[in-house]
Design a protein around this motif. Structure first.
Motif, PDB file in Angstrom:
ATOM      1  N   ALA A 583      -3.537   2.203 -12.517  1.00  0.00           N
ATOM      2  CA  ALA A 583      -2.079   2.750 -12.257  1.00  0.00           C
ATOM      3  C   ALA A 583      -2.128   3.578 -12.330  1.00  0.00           C
ATOM      4  O   ALA A 583      -3.276   4.861 -13.485  1.00  0.00           O
ATOM      5  N   GLY A 584      -1.265   4.653 -12.029  1.00  0.00           N
ATOM      6  CA  GLY A 584      -1.086   6.404 -12.227  1.00  0.00           C
ATOM      7  C   GLY A 584       0.543   6.622 -11.312  1.00  0.00           C
ATOM      8  O   GLY A 584       0.663   6.020 -10.468  1.00  0.00           O
ATOM      9  N   PRO A 585       0.174   7.997 -10.803  1.00  0.00           N
ATOM     10  CA  PRO A 585       1.115   9.245 -10.233  1.00  0.00           C
ATOM     11  C   PRO A 585       1.244   8.311  -8.529  1.00  0.00           C
ATOM     12  O   PRO A 585       2.417   8.569  -8.090  1.00  0.00           O
ATOM     13  N   VAL A 586       0.640   8.220  -8.629  1.00  0.00           N
ATOM     14  CA  VAL A 586       0.163   7.768  -6.909  1.00  0.00           C
ATOM     15  C   VAL A 586       0.796   6.138  -6.793  1.00  0.00           C
ATOM     16  O   VAL A 586       0.764   5.760  -6.003  1.00  0.00           O
ATOM     17  N   SER A 587      -0.191   5.320  -7.655  1.00  0.00           N
ATOM     18  CA  SER A 587       0.094   4.434  -6.605  1.00  0.00           C
ATOM     19  C   SER A 587       0.230   2.906  -8.322  1.00  0.00           C
ATOM     20  O   SER A 587      -0.995   3.382  -9.255  1.00  0.00           O
ATOM     21  N   VAL A 588       0.359   2.030  -7.678  1.00  0.00           N
ATOM     22  CA  VAL A 588      -0.080   0.836  -9.140  1.00  0.00           C
ATOM     23  C   VAL A 588      -0.658   0.116  -7.905  1.00  0.00           C
ATOM     24  O   VAL A 588       0.126  -0.452  -7.319  1.00  0.00           O
ATOM     25  N   THR A 589      -1.861  -1.071  -8.814  1.00  0.00           N
ATOM     26  CA  THR A 589      -2.013  -2.639  -8.518  1.00  0.00           C
ATOM     27  C   THR A 589      -2.450  -2.858  -9.135  1.00  0.00           C
ATOM     28  O   THR A 589      -2.624  -3.073  -9.799  1.00  0.00           O
ATOM     29  N   VAL A 590      -1.636  -4.054  -8.865  1.00  0.00           N
ATOM     30  CA  VAL A 590      -1.613  -5.267  -9.626  1.00  0.00           C
ATOM     31  C   VAL A 590      -2.054  -7.085  -8.768  1.00  0.00           C
ATOM     32  O   VAL A 590      -2.185  -7.210  -7.650  1.00  0.00           O
ATOM     33  N   LYS A 591      -3.115  -7.724  -9.635  1.00  0.00           N
ATOM     34  CA  LYS A 591      -4.142  -8.396  -9.309  1.00  0.00           C
ATOM     35  C   LYS A 591      -3.704  -9.379  -9.455  1.00  0.00           C
ATOM     36  O   LYS A 591      -4.062  -9.871 -11.135  1.00  0.00           O
ATOM     37  N   ALA A 592      -4.249 -10.665  -8.437  1.00  0.00           N
ATOM     38  CA  ALA A 592      -2.987 -12.478  -9.463  1.00  0.00           C
ATOM     39  C   ALA A 592      -4.347 -12.549  -8.539  1.00  0.00           C
ATOM     40  O   ALA A 592      -5.233 -12.885  -7.438  1.00  0.00           O
ATOM     41  N   LEU A 604      -1.976  -6.180  -4.750  1.00  0.00           N
ATOM     42  CA  LEU A 604      -0.884  -5.634  -4.402  1.00  0.00           C
ATOM     43  C   LEU A 604      -0.832  -4.026  -5.075  1.00  0.00           C
ATOM     44  O   LEU A 604      -1.134  -4.609  -6.135  1.00  0.00           O
ATOM     45  N   THR A 605      -0.108  -3.897  -4.178  1.00  0.00           N
ATOM     46  CA  THR A 605      -0.548  -1.729  -3.886  1.00  0.00           C
ATOM     47  C   THR A 605       0.912  -1.625  -3.546  1.00  0.00           C
ATOM     48  O   THR A 605       1.395  -1.828  -2.621  1.00  0.00           O
ATOM     49  N   LEU A 606       1.316  -1.079  -4.834  1.00  0.00           N
ATOM     50  CA  LEU A 606       3.146  -0.013  -4.673  1.00  0.00           C
ATOM     51  C   LEU A 606       2.753   1.337  -5.124  1.00  0.00           C
ATOM     52  O   LEU A 606       1.911   1.591  -5.277  1.00  0.00           O
ATOM     53  N   PHE A 607       3.513   2.214  -3.855  1.00  0.00           N
ATOM     54  CA  PHE A 607       3.344   3.431  -4.456  1.00  0.00           C
ATOM     55  C   PHE A 607       4.425   4.596  -4.387  1.00  0.00           C
ATOM     56  O   PHE A 607       5.730   4.210  -4.292  1.00  0.00           O
ATOM     57  N   LYS A 608       4.023   5.260  -4.953  1.00  0.00           N
ATOM     58  CA  LYS A 608       5.426   6.397  -5.490  1.00  0.00           C
ATOM     59  C   LYS A 608       5.722   7.093  -3.838  1.00  0.00           C
ATOM     60  O   LYS A 608       5.291   7.491  -2.595  1.00  0.00           O
ATOM     61  N   ASP A 609       7.282   6.242  -4.008  1.00  0.00           N
ATOM     62  CA  ASP A 609       8.089   7.065  -2.116  1.00  0.00           C
ATOM     63  C   ASP A 609       7.257   6.549  -1.411  1.00  0.00           C
ATOM     64  O   ASP A 609       7.866   7.260  -0.078  1.00  0.00           O
ATOM     65  N   SER A 610       7.332   5.726  -1.674  1.00  0.00           N
ATOM     66  CA  SER A 610       6.755   5.134   0.218  1.00  0.00           C
ATOM     67  C   SER A 610       7.256   3.895   0.077  1.00  0.00           C
ATOM     68  O   SER A 610       7.143   2.599  -0.721  1.00  0.00           O
ATOM     69  N   PRO A 611       7.605   3.682   1.558  1.00  0.00           N
ATOM     70  CA  PRO A 611       8.675   2.194   1.726  1.00  0.00           C
ATOM     71  C   PRO A 611       7.267   1.020   2.115  1.00  0.00           C
ATOM     72  O   PRO A 611       7.748   0.241   2.727  1.00  0.00           O
ATOM     73  N   ARG A 612       5.725   1.597   1.791  1.00  0.00           N
ATOM     74  CA  ARG A 612       4.576   0.306   2.816  1.00  0.00           C
ATOM     75  C   ARG A 612       4.898  -0.530   1.081  1.00  0.00           C
ATOM     76  O   ARG A 612       4.138   0.369  -0.243  1.00  0.00           O
ATOM     77  N   ILE A 613       4.358  -1.596   1.167  1.00  0.00           N
ATOM     78  CA  ILE A 613       3.597  -2.323   0.024  1.00  0.00           C
ATOM     79  C   ILE A 613       2.824  -2.792   1.130  1.00  0.00           C
ATOM     80  O   ILE A 613       2.409  -3.588   1.926  1.00  0.00           O
ATOM     81  N   ASP A 614       1.062  -2.529   0.079  1.00  0.00           N
ATOM     82  CA  ASP A 614      -0.205  -3.236   0.625  1.00  0.00           C
ATOM     83  C   ASP A 614      -0.430  -4.689   0.020  1.00  0.00           C
ATOM     84  O   ASP A 614      -0.222  -4.912  -1.279  1.00  0.00           O
ATOM     85  N   ILE A 615      -0.853  -5.494   0.759  1.00  0.00           N
ATOM     86  CA  ILE A 615      -1.777  -6.662   0.459  1.00  0.00           C
ATOM     87  C   ILE A 615      -2.513  -6.467   0.979  1.00  0.00           C
ATOM     88  O   ILE A 615      -3.082  -6.536   1.606  1.00  0.00           O
ATOM     89  N   GLN A 616      -3.767  -7.257  -0.967  1.00  0.00           N
ATOM     90  CA  GLN A 616      -4.917  -7.088   0.384  1.00  0.00           C
ATOM     91  C   GLN A 616      -5.351  -8.581  -0.362  1.00  0.00           C
ATOM     92  O   GLN A 616      -5.217  -8.730  -1.708  1.00  0.00           O
ATOM     93  N   ASP A 617      -5.691  -9.599   0.478  1.00  0.00           N
ATOM     94  CA  ASP A 617      -5.621 -11.039  -0.286  1.00  0.00           C
ATOM     95  C   ASP A 617      -7.276 -11.255   0.595  1.00  0.00           C
ATOM     96  O   ASP A 617      -7.668 -10.959   1.277  1.00  0.00           O
ATOM     97  N   SER A 618      -7.614 -12.274  -0.212  1.00  0.00           N
ATOM     98  CA  SER A 618      -9.283 -12.516  -0.803  1.00  0.00           C
ATOM     99  C   SER A 618      -9.409 -14.586  -1.134  1.00  0.00           C
ATOM    100  O   SER A 618      -8.217 -14.718  -2.026  1.00  0.00           O
TER     101      SER A 618
END
Length: 874
Positions: A583-592, A604-618
């Motif tokens: 977590a920080g001013p650039v992005s936050v990553t939450v893990k399930a 799952l990662t969301l970014f500051k002022d970005s339209p992109r939602i990053d998803i890393q599954d394993s």
């Protein structure tokens, strides 16, 4: 003397027969029939590598002798033989002397030995665009070294073929293709394959380029292999009367030609039967072909031993108005690489990583031309690996045991990945050596794409946590935070204005960064930034997603009890409590983390002022069944589009303004290259995909496409087909024991209808993260703050690759661009150096046309959807 006279009489009889065959009896046009001898290659199915390599060499020895012994015959009755992959030539080059290899090259040049551009017989539906091209690079090397041209490409036995392949083949120099399929293992009915709308047609891609395709109607029974198969010259798999069979075959081929009936299914007087070897390891048959051609040539019928190219040249000249088709026939044997999904994903990742590795190496090699010379053998092996990995026998049910085949697939993957990683790591390090360091630690951020980017950049970092990161070009602090990825710590920044194929330099200084709030708010299962508010369940499924730019519109509609990014858990509440990982001013990553339905993790990662939602599954366990990640969207009257191979397709039948064939096609799984997009008229969502090769649209089946569904299921792995014949399951069992699987996606919404350029840009940015490297130079070969190697003045032109020429940087840089838009484009390509000379080349880097630079830059023109390749020197 009498024997000599008899030979003269025999010779003149043959010449007279040949003359008769070229002249039509009044009212009866001459039919011209072509017989092409070959051996179909089932590499690592019929036999292993060593056995096949030996078979290739000995078959070529034999057929070269047959060619020499018939060289003085009339042209139609000279022995010819056809390889079905350029790897035959590579094996001969490896195991025979230079003189013997020269003999083979001479036979190729004279048209007595034929070979296609492709390395082996492959399936193509799972291949990235660049993988298809690199798999033909050995043929390009032969073209330039020996002044040859290979104008044939093939995709045999598999019942389907992707649309974009036609453009990639044509762009690589192919003019012709023939396709013979097999009934074995197919899920399609025999009836669906017997009646093609055209048996000869121009296989035309979205950019209007094409190859002339021969694909005859297919029928098969237990006694004979028909036209339309991959051994058309072989009436019986086992026969004691090869000559008699070939004579009967010629009769069938004669009967195929029907220029009289108004309902003729083959209204041509030119026909060809190609292929003889079938599934045999080798083919040492030659004389029966010669004897059959001689005996069956008449005044009304000319029979020729063929290199396949001669058939197409005859057809093209005689029938200039052959119809065209521009449709996809879907995927069948292509699907079976998902039975080793993680290994296949590693190949896909390596292909994508080449984009940055080669762009970086281009900058480095311009100053250090010899730096990568020692990687040349590894590079050639990498291209060979791309030509081999999707070898068509992923059915894995032949004499070569499954574990042996699976280990070979891993070896091929590792050959590619090893080269890519070596090139990447060396290039990252050496670019840092070419930029002057400062008193404080500096790192560069490199952009391999051809537009200016704002994105996150992660620099591996082991220093103090209290630091300020400055943009040296703008002389200002940038927001930053520390993140952990695996066991490594990185300094993550929001990088702005990273130029096209260029970099900016950042400096790390001790101090306390300006206070800034976290980029994302997390409250229980709800995660939000300025753009989105979503709910991440404990199982890792996204059960709610609201778009603030669309008035808080909900994007999730549960379909068949599955949401977004849903592996199929029965209870979305099952799993550990959500954990904030970074977590920080650039992005936050939450893990399930959840064990339902199998142990898996979602980041799952969301970014500051970005339209992109990053998803890393394993997935952290081996599995035997078919698994998918479902994405169920709440959209109405949407249309699905996706990148196939060098083409963006509309997932509808051709009868409804789509790209999928309304007959002879398999429709249940679509190719999933960089992205899929679902769009309404004024709104939509793009899903970027790295690791999955296919997706299913809704409840699509083999013969029906669920066009209206707003659910997309990405194939996470599994064996999707069973054989009709004995119900055996096709593909490698149990993922060959693999226990770790990675899947990377990204989502973004758009407030307008579908735009292929924006969808591809989004996917390329997600899949080509900004590259960072430590600045270590004592002096500057490149500027200390900011630099760009290349720029274009048309934003619709996508740089697909930039690399040193295959013959070395001294021969220039090779660039490949894709005009993905549906309109023509004119663009000037400019470098930071003056262009001295330029060529348009084939995609496999053989020069086609000298170009005229203007004021040190290269003006270009592109047709709609066209990919072009250029070579420039400075």
């Amino acid at each position: 003397m009498g024997g000599q006279n008899n030979r003269f009489v025999k010779y003149f009889r043959l010449q007279f027969l040949f003359l008769l065959a070229s002249v039509a009896v009044q009212g009866q046009p001459v039919k011209r029939l072509y017989l092409a001898n070959d051996d179909h290659t089932d590499y690592m199915w019929t036999a292993d590598e060593a056995t096949y390599d030996s078979a290739f060499v000995h078959m070529l020895d034999y057929h070269l002798d047959q060619i020499d012994s018939t060289r003085n015959n009339p042209p139609d009755f000279q022995a010819r033989f056809n390889c079905d992959g350029s790897y035959w030539i590579r094996a001969y080059q490896k195991y025979r002397s230079a003189a013997q290899f020269g003999r083979l090259i001479a036979a190729i040049r004279s048209g007595h030995i034929g070979s296609p551009l492709n390395t082996l017989v492959s399936t193509y539906g799972a291949q990235p665009t660049e993988a298809v091209i690199r798999g033909m690079y050995y043929a390009g090397q032969l073209e330039r070294a020996f002044k040859l041209r290979f104008t044939l490409a093939e995709a045999m036995e598999n019942n389907t073929i992707p649309l974009g392949l036609s453009s990639l083949w044509a762009g690589s120099g192919a003019k012709y293709s023939w396709k013979g399929i097999g009934g074995y293992g197919s899920q399609m009915t025999y009836e669906s394959r017997e009646n093609r709308r055209h048996q000869l047609y121009h296989f035309t891609g979205p950019d209007s380029s094409s190859v002339l395709m021969k694909w005859y109607n297919f029928t098969e029974n237990n006694k004979r292999i028909s036209f339309g198969g991959y051994a058309e010259c072989r009436l019986a798999i086992k026969s004691d009367d090869k000559l008699g069979d070939l004579k009967r075959l010629i009769g069938h081929l004669d009967a195929l030609c029907d220029t009289i009936s108004p309902t003729s299914r083959y209204p041509y007087n030119v026909a060809g039967a190609f292929g003889y070897g079938h599934d045999d390891l080798d083919n040492f048959t030659s004389k029966p072909f010669l004897d059959a051609a001689r005996s069956e040539t008449t005044a009304n019928r000319k029979v020729r031993l063929s290199n396949e190219i001669d058939f197409f040249e005859d057809i093209s000249k005689t029938y200039p108005n052959i119809p065209s088709e521009s449709v996809s026939y879907g995927n069948e044997w292509d699907l079976y690489c998902a039975s080793m999904n993680e290994t296949t994903a590693r190949v896909r990742r390596s292909v994508e990583k080449l984009r940055a590795a080669e762009a970086l190496s281009s900058l480095v090699a311009l100053n250090k031309p010899a730096l990568f010379a020692d990687l040349e053998p590894a590079k050639n092996l990498a291209w060979q690996s791309l030509g081999m990995y999707w070898e068509h026998n992923w059915t894995a049910d032949g004499p070569v045991r499954q574990p042996v085949r699976a280990d070979w697939q891993i070896k091929v993957q590792q050959q590619l990945s090893s080269y890519t990683d070596s090139l990447y790591n060396r290039s990252v390090s050496n670019l840092g050596h070419q930029i002057k360091k400062g008193r404080n630690q500096r790192f560069y951020v490199f952009n391999p794409l051809n537009w200016t980017r704002d994105d996150i950049a992660d620099f591996e970092y082991a220093g103090s946590e209290k630091v300020i990161v400055n943009d040296l070009a703008l002389r200002k602090e940038v927001i930053s935070q520390l993140v952990w990825r695996g066991n490594k710590k990185y300094l993550r920044i929001k990088a702005e204005g990273i130029p096209s194929v260029g970099y900016k330099v950042y400096e790390i200084r001790p101090g306390t960064p300006k206070p800034a709030p976290d980029a994302v708010k997390v409250s229980g299962e709800y995660i939000s930034n300025s753009r989105y508010r979503l709910r991440l369940s404990r199982s890792g499924a996204i059960t709610e997603l609201y778009d603030s730019l669309a008035g808080g519109r909900q994007l999730v509609r549960k379909t068949d009890n599955r949401y977004l990014n849903d592996l199929g858990s029965s209870d979305k509440r099952q799993g550990n409590p959500l954990m904030i990982e970074n977590a920080g001013p650039v992005s936050v990553t939450v893990k399930a983390v959840s064990n339902d339905p199998v142990p898996h993790t979602v980041r799952l990662t969301l970014f500051k002022d970005s339209p992109r939602i990053d998803i890393q599954d394993s997935i952290q366990v081996n599995f035997k069944d078919v698994k998918t990640w479902a994405f169920s969207f709440d959209l109405n009257n949407q249309t699905t589009r996706h990148e196939e191979l060098g083409a963006v397709l509309t997932a509808k039948l051709e009868t409804r303004q789509g790209h999928y064939a309304s007959q002879n096609a398999r429709l249940d799984w679509q190719t999933f290259n960089h992205f899929a997009d679902m769009s309404e008229k004024d709104y939509g969502v793009t899903l970027s995909n790295v690791d999955c090769s296919f997706f299913k649209l809704g409840k699509s089946t083999v013969d029906s496409l669920h066009e209206t569904s707003s659910q997309l299921s990405a194939l996470a792995g599994g064996r999707v087909d069973t054989k009709r014949e004995d119900k055996g399951v096709l593909g490698i069992a149990n993922q060959h024991g693999e226990r770790g699987f990675l899947y990377q996606f990204a989502l973004s919404t758009h407030q307008e209808g579908f735009d292929a350029l924006q969808a591809m840009r989004f996917a390329l940015e997600h899949q080509n993260p900004l590259v960072t490297g430590l600045v270590t130079g004592a002096t500057s070969l490149y500027p200390e703050t900011v630099y760009s190697l290349l720029r274009t003045d048309d934003p619709g032109l996508l740089l697909w690759s930039i690399k040193p020429s295959e013959e070395g940087i001294q021969s220039g840089l090779v660039t490949r661009f894709w005009n993905i838009n549906p309109i023509a484009a004119e663009s000037t390509i400019a470098f930071d150096k003056q262009i001295r000379s330029a060529w348009q080349t084939s995609h496999i880097e053989t020069d086609q046309q000298k170009l005229d630079p203007k004021n040190g830059s290269l003006p270009t023109r592109f047709r709609p959807h066209q990919i072009q390749t250029f070579r420039v020197t400075f």
